[in-house]
Design a protein around this motif. Sequence first.
Motif, PDB file in Angstrom:
ATOM      1  N   SER A 101       0.937  -0.649  -0.055  1.00 52.07           N
ATOM      2  CA  SER A 101      -0.245   0.164   0.026  1.00 52.07           C
ATOM      3  C   SER A 101       1.038   1.585   0.390  1.00 52.07           C
ATOM      4  O   SER A 101       0.485   1.747  -1.012  1.00 52.07           O
ATOM      5  CB  SER A 101      -1.792   0.115   1.213  1.00 52.07           C
ATOM      6  N   LYS A 141       1.766   1.516  -3.487  1.00 51.45           N
ATOM      7  CA  LYS A 141       0.404   2.841  -4.381  1.00 51.45           C
ATOM      8  C   LYS A 141       0.804   3.624  -3.901  1.00 51.45           C
ATOM      9  O   LYS A 141       0.953   4.846  -4.641  1.00 51.45           O
ATOM     10  CB  LYS A 141      -0.148   1.520  -3.795  1.00 51.45           C
ATOM     11  N   ARG A 147       0.252   6.962  -6.358  1.00 53.05           N
ATOM     12  CA  ARG A 147      -0.376   8.081  -6.422  1.00 53.05           C
ATOM     13  C   ARG A 147       0.095   9.459  -6.289  1.00 53.05           C
ATOM     14  O   ARG A 147      -0.124  10.663  -6.891  1.00 53.05           O
ATOM     15  CB  ARG A 147      -2.017   7.889  -4.950  1.00 53.05           C
ATOM     16  N   THR A 195       3.884  -3.222 -11.346  1.00 55.62           N
ATOM     17  CA  THR A 195       2.270  -2.974 -11.454  1.00 55.62           C
ATOM     18  C   THR A 195       1.619  -2.510 -10.382  1.00 55.62           C
ATOM     19  O   THR A 195       1.368  -1.673 -10.323  1.00 55.62           O
ATOM     20  CB  THR A 195       2.281  -4.775 -12.149  1.00 55.62           C
ATOM     21  N   THR A 196       1.942  -3.062  -9.174  1.00 58.88           N
ATOM     22  CA  THR A 196       2.011  -1.950  -7.805  1.00 58.88           C
ATOM     23  C   THR A 196       2.261  -0.917  -8.283  1.00 58.88           C
ATOM     24  O   THR A 196       0.977   0.346  -7.589  1.00 58.88           O
ATOM     25  CB  THR A 196       2.681  -2.844  -6.649  1.00 58.88           C
ATOM     26  N   LYS A 219      -0.531   0.943 -10.782  1.00 55.65           N
ATOM     27  CA  LYS A 219      -1.518   1.332  -9.896  1.00 55.65           C
ATOM     28  C   LYS A 219      -1.632   2.169  -8.830  1.00 55.65           C
ATOM     29  O   LYS A 219      -3.244   3.306  -9.408  1.00 55.65           O
ATOM     30  CB  LYS A 219      -2.267  -0.396  -8.847  1.00 55.65           C
ATOM     31  N   GLY A 220      -1.046   2.561  -8.225  1.00 58.25           N
ATOM     32  CA  GLY A 220      -1.238   4.377  -7.518  1.00 58.25           C
ATOM     33  C   GLY A 220      -1.522   5.112  -8.417  1.00 58.25           C
ATOM     34  O   GLY A 220      -1.691   5.987  -8.216  1.00 58.25           O
ATOM     35  N   LYS A 264      -4.396   5.063 -10.100  1.00 56.89           N
ATOM     36  CA  LYS A 264      -5.572   6.015  -8.706  1.00 56.89           C
ATOM     37  C   LYS A 264      -5.212   7.458  -8.667  1.00 56.89           C
ATOM     38  O   LYS A 264      -6.281   7.946  -8.479  1.00 56.89           O
ATOM     39  CB  LYS A 264      -4.770   5.438  -7.390  1.00 56.89           C
ATOM     40  N   ASN A 277     -11.561   1.716 -10.892  1.00 51.90           N
ATOM     41  CA  ASN A 277     -11.307   0.717 -10.770  1.00 51.90           C
ATOM     42  C   ASN A 277      -9.311   0.629 -10.594  1.00 51.90           C
ATOM     43  O   ASN A 277      -9.047  -0.445 -11.470  1.00 51.90           O
ATOM     44  CB  ASN A 277     -11.660   0.041 -11.461  1.00 51.90           C
ATOM     45  N   ASP A 293      -7.026  -0.534  -9.130  1.00 45.63           N
ATOM     46  CA  ASP A 293      -6.730  -2.323  -8.587  1.00 45.63           C
ATOM     47  C   ASP A 293      -7.026  -3.167 -10.055  1.00 45.63           C
ATOM     48  O   ASP A 293      -6.134  -4.125 -10.142  1.00 45.63           O
ATOM     49  CB  ASP A 293      -7.554  -2.399  -7.863  1.00 45.63           C
ATOM     50  N   TYR A 294      -7.910  -2.530 -11.069  1.00 47.25           N
ATOM     51  CA  TYR A 294      -7.975  -3.549 -11.777  1.00 47.25           C
ATOM     52  C   TYR A 294      -6.276  -3.132 -13.061  1.00 47.25           C
ATOM     53  O   TYR A 294      -6.255  -4.107 -13.705  1.00 47.25           O
ATOM     54  CB  TYR A 294      -9.330  -3.058 -12.687  1.00 47.25           C
ATOM     55  N   ASN A 338      -3.436  -4.295 -14.828  1.00 47.37           N
ATOM     56  CA  ASN A 338      -3.077  -5.157 -15.097  1.00 47.37           C
ATOM     57  C   ASN A 338      -1.786  -5.038 -15.822  1.00 47.37           C
ATOM     58  O   ASN A 338      -2.242  -4.681 -16.777  1.00 47.37           O
ATOM     59  CB  ASN A 338      -3.029  -6.515 -15.096  1.00 47.37           C
TER      60      ASN A 338
END
Length: 150
Positions: free
Chosen positions: A7, A10, A14, A37-38, A41-42, A45, A51, A53-54, A56
């Motif tokens: 987290s 992420k 962000r 990839t994590t 995702k941030g 966001k 979404n 978190d989708y 990928n």
Amino acid sequence: MLTTDMSQTKDLGRKIAGLLKPGDVLALTGDLGAGKTTFTKGIAKGLGVDNPDYVNSPTFVLVKEYAGRANLYHFDFYRINNASEVEYLSPQEYYDKGGIVVIEWAEKFKELLPDEYLHVIINIKSEKEREFKFKGHGKRYLNLISRYLK
Ligand code: ADP
Ligand code: MG
């Protein structure tokens, strides 16, 4: 910069998304499982992608596109074996589309990167610790690092 769980990685993505502007390019370097990839995702966001978190890694396509405050163009060169496979999909075409371009395993084909980009290097320190280093290529990214990412 050190993160000690997913987290936090992420959150770092962000936060960095908030510093980005249309046309920015980020090259991500780090072993499998480093958190590329994590981190992406941030960024998603932070760009207001639905979404996030989708998000990928693109597996069967070279690039995935997500709509947000700026579009996110997510590349992954992991499965690409030679530059000619990438060239016909020309990531260069995405550099001036006014979105944010994020490339995992970018270092595999440095010749495909633009002159200016933010290089994000992720090192696995332990099971849950990841060290982030930033290298600026070009004035804009050097400034960004010295102002916000020290
Ligand atoms: P990559 O895209 O670099 O191969 P991923 O983001 O898909 O890596 O996976 C990272 C893996 O490492 C995930 O399984 C995640 O749970 C784990 N992990 C453990 N600690 C961290 C951390 N600090 N930051 C990011 N991921 C972490
Ligand atoms: Mg990945």
